[in-house]
Write a protein that holds these residues in place. Sequence first.
Motif, short mmCIF file in Angstrom:
data_model
loop_
_atom_site.label_atom_id
_atom_site.label_comp_id
_atom_site.label_asym_id
_atom_site.label_seq_id
_atom_site.Cartn_x
_atom_site.Cartn_y
_atom_site.Cartn_z
N VAL A 122 0.86 -1.18 0.00
CA VAL A 122 0.00 0.00 0.00
C VAL A 122 0.89 1.23 0.00
N LEU A 123 0.85 2.08 -1.07
CA LEU A 123 1.75 3.22 -1.22
C LEU A 123 1.35 4.40 -0.32
N ASN A 124 0.07 4.67 -0.09
CA ASN A 124 -0.35 5.76 0.81
C ASN A 124 -1.66 5.35 1.46
N ASP A 125 -1.97 6.00 2.57
CA ASP A 125 -3.16 5.64 3.32
C ASP A 125 -4.44 6.04 2.60
N LYS A 126 -4.47 7.28 2.03
CA LYS A 126 -5.64 7.72 1.28
C LYS A 126 -5.19 8.74 0.23
N ILE A 127 -6.00 8.92 -0.73
CA ILE A 127 -5.69 9.88 -1.80
C ILE A 127 -6.87 10.83 -1.91
N ALA A 128 -6.56 12.18 -1.83
CA ALA A 128 -7.62 13.20 -1.92
C ALA A 128 -7.92 13.48 -3.38
N VAL A 129 -9.19 13.79 -3.62
CA VAL A 129 -9.63 14.13 -4.97
C VAL A 129 -10.26 15.50 -4.95
N ARG A 181 -4.82 2.92 -2.89
CA ARG A 181 -4.58 2.23 -4.16
C ARG A 181 -3.47 1.21 -3.96
N PRO A 182 -3.77 -0.05 -4.16
CA PRO A 182 -2.71 -1.07 -4.00
C PRO A 182 -1.86 -1.14 -5.25
N GLU A 183 -0.64 -1.54 -5.03
CA GLU A 183 0.26 -1.76 -6.16
C GLU A 183 0.81 -3.18 -6.07
#
Length: 451
Positions: free
Chosen positions: A428-435, A444-446
């Motif tokens: 998991v690259l970051n906890d959450k992504i703002a839009v 977003r998993p990688e």
Amino acid sequence: MDQLTPEVVDAAEGLWSHLQAFFQNLLVPWRLYQLVGIVALILLAWLAARLASPLLTRFLRSRQGWAKWRLRLGLMINRRLRLIFFALFAWITVLIMGELTLPSRSQLIALAAVVSTAWLAISFLVRVIANPFLRKIVTWGAWIWATLYFLGFIEPTSNMLDSIAISFGEFRLSALTVIKALVITGLMIAGARFLSRVVSGRLATNKDISPSMRVLTSKLLQITLFTLAVIVGLRAAGFDLTGLAVFSGAVGLGLGFGLQKVVSNLVSGVIILLDKSIKPGDVISLGDTFGWIEELGARYVSVVTRDGKEYLIPNEDLVTGQVVNWSHTNNFVRLDLHFGTAYEDDPHEVSKIAINAAMSVKRVMPQRTPVCWITGFGDSSVDYVLRFWITDSEGGLTNVRGQVFLALWDAFKKKGISIPFPQREVRVLNDKIAVSDGNSVPPRPEFVTSD
């Protein structure tokens, strides 16, 4: 047909006169008493058979070590207990009455004893006929003939049957001729079958003859004996076969066109036996079918697989198709196993361990040492091929491969040799992504692949 009518009438009158004389002789008082005695003997034989049959059945079931022919003989006796007891009681009655009174007072009972003994002998003798339908026909025909013979009705019955006939020019076919042809031909065929089985059994135990030649000799012998049986039987019955030559040729031509596949399979079967490409006991592969040859038939080859299925493959497919014969020239069969180990493991050590593991399996040939070679450097492993030989392919291929794989697994575990396999990690690259709308979305998993 009108010219034959007087002959039929005369023959029928002769047979009727014999029947009248026979039944008139039965009206004598002492013979009426004998008829009552015969009925009593029948009831007594039926009761004795009812009592003895369960005892004989239990006795046969307890004979575990007996040969098959003894058990079959016991079953035959069990099925004919009523006839056996009747013949036995009748002969005992005749002997006793012969001592106590005049022989004429037991003449009818003696006749019944003779006829029942003849029936019993026929019942046992016809067992040499393997075909059930043919055996039943011969049995009933022999019973009728024996009964008519001992009752004195052979001559009038023969005259009656011979008078019923049709004529085509000089060719005359009567009912008596047809019956004679059926009986004599049936007996000849039964004798030919019995002789063929005896000779085939002797050939099967002869180790100096190859399996293919045994089958070929047996088939040729059967064809020759059956052909001679039919020809001799028809000739003995009075048939003139020269007049059937043209008709049989036309029929043979028509059958040849209509039975092309059957003829092709028959010829292919002879070719297989002559070139010895396939013989009983060989292990073959044909398409998805893998098994060993159980029997070479005239039209097909019986192939039995490891799971017990029996495939009947037409001979033509074996001649025209591609067949893998694992034991054609010899019984040596080479098998290949592919596997891989980690790059940290010494390839020289891996090869030695793999060879020793294969040698530990009993079915692997010790005379031909297995070999192990590197076949390539893969993405996650060093790839190898292990080659070994077996001599009993009829024992199966999948199971020996499985045994060698298990031996490899145990040897690698013991020596610390690893067998790599692809692994996947999810980061998991970051906890959450703002839009832009202020809402948040799940992380977003990688997917990362690591070996």
